[in-house]
Design an enzyme around this catalytic site. Structure first.
Site, PDB file in Angstrom:
ATOM      1  N   HIS A   1       0.631  -1.465  -0.190  1.00 50.86           N
ATOM      2  CA  HIS A   1      -0.050   0.111   0.191  1.00 50.86           C
ATOM      3  C   HIS A   1       0.642   0.941   0.310  1.00 50.86           C
ATOM      4  O   HIS A   1       0.692   1.821  -0.835  1.00 50.86           O
ATOM      5  CB  HIS A   1      -0.709  -0.080   0.952  1.00 50.86           C
ATOM      6  CG  HIS A   1      -1.466   1.239   1.145  1.00 50.86           C
ATOM      7  ND1 HIS A   1      -1.560   2.741   2.065  1.00 50.86           N
ATOM      8  CD2 HIS A   1      -2.751   1.023   0.890  1.00 50.86           C
ATOM      9  CE1 HIS A   1      -2.605   2.931   2.157  1.00 50.86           C
ATOM     10  NE2 HIS A   1      -3.432   3.098   0.928  1.00 50.86           N
TER      11      HIS A   1
ATOM     12  N   LEU B   1      -1.504  -7.117   4.937  1.00 51.10           N
ATOM     13  CA  LEU B   1      -2.083  -8.229   6.165  1.00 51.10           C
ATOM     14  C   LEU B   1      -2.867  -8.847   6.275  1.00 51.10           C
ATOM     15  O   LEU B   1      -3.310 -10.716   6.480  1.00 51.10           O
ATOM     16  CB  LEU B   1      -1.465  -7.410   7.934  1.00 51.10           C
ATOM     17  CG  LEU B   1      -0.435  -6.641   8.055  1.00 51.10           C
ATOM     18  CD1 LEU B   1      -0.553  -6.019   8.947  1.00 51.10           C
ATOM     19  CD2 LEU B   1       0.854  -7.747   7.500  1.00 51.10           C
ATOM     20  N   ALA B   2      -3.650  -8.423   5.164  1.00 48.66           N
ATOM     21  CA  ALA B   2      -5.502  -8.965   5.505  1.00 48.66           C
ATOM     22  C   ALA B   2      -6.084  -8.252   4.147  1.00 48.66           C
ATOM     23  O   ALA B   2      -5.774  -7.269   3.524  1.00 48.66           O
ATOM     24  CB  ALA B   2      -6.415  -8.416   6.632  1.00 48.66           C
TER      25      ALA B   2
ATOM     26  N   HIS C   1      -7.687  -2.755  -1.861  1.00 50.22           N
ATOM     27  CA  HIS C   1      -7.194  -2.755  -2.952  1.00 50.22           C
ATOM     28  C   HIS C   1      -6.295  -4.434  -2.826  1.00 50.22           C
ATOM     29  O   HIS C   1      -6.437  -4.318  -4.420  1.00 50.22           O
ATOM     30  CB  HIS C   1      -5.329  -2.437  -1.814  1.00 50.22           C
ATOM     31  CG  HIS C   1      -5.955  -0.596  -1.614  1.00 50.22           C
ATOM     32  ND1 HIS C   1      -5.747   0.191  -2.223  1.00 50.22           N
ATOM     33  CD2 HIS C   1      -5.351  -0.205  -0.559  1.00 50.22           C
ATOM     34  CE1 HIS C   1      -6.196   1.758  -2.137  1.00 50.22           C
ATOM     35  NE2 HIS C   1      -5.690   1.133  -0.719  1.00 50.22           N
TER      36      HIS C   1
ATOM     37  N   GLY D   1      -8.784  -6.614   1.578  1.00 51.67           N
ATOM     38  CA  GLY D   1      -9.435  -5.535   1.379  1.00 51.67           C
ATOM     39  C   GLY D   1      -9.288  -4.677   0.076  1.00 51.67           C
ATOM     40  O   GLY D   1      -9.608  -5.970  -1.234  1.00 51.67           O
TER      41      GLY D   1
END
Length: 113
Positions: free
Chosen positions: A38, A100-101, A105, A103
């Site tokens: 990101h 990390l998770a 993006h 989403g």
């Protein structure tokens, strides 16, 4: 698993793959790996991804680069240019989101880009 790979687990439970580097795997010279993050305005975030990139390259020998979606440099398009500048034999680029998770993006933005 590819027959050219030897897999073992270290004491921390992480998988180590041997024989992945370019000199031992001629197929690895025709692609690059783009680690997508990101991006952050916090300086330590870029240092963390620099470390991740260096570890990835040292383990695999692959031509790899980090590209950031926002704030940090290089951008995704700049990172692709960097990959191609280092190796003009690249025929494909493997994009690996490093989040990390899941989403917005990972599910929407990256596939569109």
């Amino acid at each position: 698993m590819d027959s050219n790979l030897n897999q073992s687990n270290n004491s921390e439970g992480f998988t180590n793959y041997k024989n992945l580097n370019i000199s031992e795997n001629p197929l690895s010279t025709d692609f690059g790996v783009l680690l997508i993050s990101h991006g952050s305005s916090l300086p330590y975030a870029e240092e963390i991804f620099k470390d991740i990139l260096e570890k990835y390259i040292s383990l695999t020998g692959h031509n790899a680069e980090v590209g950031y979606m926002k704030v940090a440099k290089p951008s995704i398009s700049e990172a692709i240019d960097n990959l191609l500048d280092r190796n003009n034999n690249i025929k494909r680029i493997i994009a690996m989101p490093v989040f990390l998770a899941p989403g917005i993006h990972t599910n929407i933005d990256i596939p569109i880009i």
